[in-house]
Design a protein around this motif. Sequence first.
Motif, PDB file in Angstrom:
ATOM      1  N   GLN A   1     -13.001  -2.038  -3.158  1.00  0.00           N
ATOM      2  CA  GLN A   1     -13.640  -3.512  -2.971  1.00  0.00           C
ATOM      3  C   GLN A   1     -13.647  -4.054  -1.576  1.00  0.00           C
ATOM      4  O   GLN A   1     -12.831  -3.381  -0.796  1.00  0.00           O
ATOM      5  CB  GLN A   1     -12.757  -4.357  -3.907  1.00  0.00           C
ATOM      6  N   LYS A   2     -14.049  -5.072  -1.220  1.00  0.00           N
ATOM      7  CA  LYS A   2     -14.082  -5.735  -0.050  1.00  0.00           C
ATOM      8  C   LYS A   2     -12.858  -6.570   0.146  1.00  0.00           C
ATOM      9  O   LYS A   2     -12.093  -6.590  -0.901  1.00  0.00           O
ATOM     10  CB  LYS A   2     -15.439  -6.771   0.340  1.00  0.00           C
ATOM     11  N   THR A   3     -12.487  -6.823   1.339  1.00  0.00           N
ATOM     12  CA  THR A   3     -11.326  -7.515   1.739  1.00  0.00           C
ATOM     13  C   THR A   3     -11.367  -9.032   0.877  1.00  0.00           C
ATOM     14  O   THR A   3     -12.411  -9.557   1.213  1.00  0.00           O
ATOM     15  CB  THR A   3     -10.951  -7.852   3.123  1.00  0.00           C
ATOM     16  N   ASN A   4     -10.476  -9.378   0.323  1.00  0.00           N
ATOM     17  CA  ASN A   4     -10.560 -10.834  -0.269  1.00  0.00           C
ATOM     18  C   ASN A   4      -9.283 -11.557   0.059  1.00  0.00           C
ATOM     19  O   ASN A   4      -8.211 -11.249  -0.049  1.00  0.00           O
ATOM     20  CB  ASN A   4     -10.612 -10.655  -1.896  1.00  0.00           C
TER      21      ASN A   4
ATOM     22  N   THR B   1      -4.629 -12.084   2.694  1.00  0.00           N
ATOM     23  CA  THR B   1      -5.890 -11.072   2.394  1.00  0.00           C
ATOM     24  C   THR B   1      -5.249  -9.863   1.671  1.00  0.00           C
ATOM     25  O   THR B   1      -4.283  -9.313   1.901  1.00  0.00           O
ATOM     26  CB  THR B   1      -6.542 -10.822   3.751  1.00  0.00           C
TER      27      THR B   1
ATOM     28  N   SER C   1       0.619  -1.277   0.062  1.00  0.00           N
ATOM     29  CA  SER C   1      -0.091  -0.160   0.002  1.00  0.00           C
ATOM     30  C   SER C   1       0.873   1.279   0.003  1.00  0.00           C
ATOM     31  O   SER C   1       0.273   2.482  -0.376  1.00  0.00           O
ATOM     32  CB  SER C   1      -0.930  -0.091   1.267  1.00  0.00           C
TER      33      SER C   1
ATOM     34  N   ARG D   1      -7.210  -6.071   0.452  1.00  0.00           N
ATOM     35  CA  ARG D   1      -7.923  -4.945   0.246  1.00  0.00           C
ATOM     36  C   ARG D   1      -7.537  -3.896  -0.992  1.00  0.00           C
ATOM     37  O   ARG D   1      -6.741  -3.165  -0.643  1.00  0.00           O
ATOM     38  CB  ARG D   1      -8.536  -4.333   1.568  1.00  0.00           C
TER      39      ARG D   1
ATOM     40  N   LYS E   1      -4.792  -2.187   1.897  1.00  0.00           N
ATOM     41  CA  LYS E   1      -4.087  -3.277   3.149  1.00  0.00           C
ATOM     42  C   LYS E   1      -3.847  -4.783   2.495  1.00  0.00           C
ATOM     43  O   LYS E   1      -4.606  -5.236   1.617  1.00  0.00           O
ATOM     44  CB  LYS E   1      -4.955  -3.482   3.991  1.00  0.00           C
TER      45      LYS E   1
ATOM     46  N   ARG F   1      -7.167 -14.688  -6.511  1.00  0.00           N
ATOM     47  CA  ARG F   1      -8.135 -14.515  -5.592  1.00  0.00           C
ATOM     48  C   ARG F   1      -9.482 -14.348  -5.855  1.00  0.00           C
ATOM     49  O   ARG F   1      -9.851 -14.041  -7.177  1.00  0.00           O
ATOM     50  CB  ARG F   1      -7.557 -12.892  -4.988  1.00  0.00           C
TER      51      ARG F   1
END
Length: 82
Positions: free
Chosen positions: A56-59, A50, A28, A52, A36, A76
């Motif tokens: 978008q949502k964390t994936n 993970t 980041s 983010r 993140k 992912r």
Amino acid sequence: MWNYEHAIFSTSSPISIWNLYQDISKWSKWDNEIIKAHLEGPFTTGSIGTLRVLNQKTNNFILKEVKENQSFTNVRKVKTND
């Protein structure tokens, strides 16, 4: 499903670029679209983490293939609002 590939040519050494990529917690700092990123364990094939990304949502992701100082592939599954 879609695939994304990106390439940039640089005069930097492969090791210096590789050091940026393998330190996922700092992605980041040099990629404005990453909010993140976290990796469980070392930057090797099979490690999970993970990510983010902006808007978008964390994936979750997995490092599918890692070739030290050459390339890596992460996979992912993007969560949607459906």
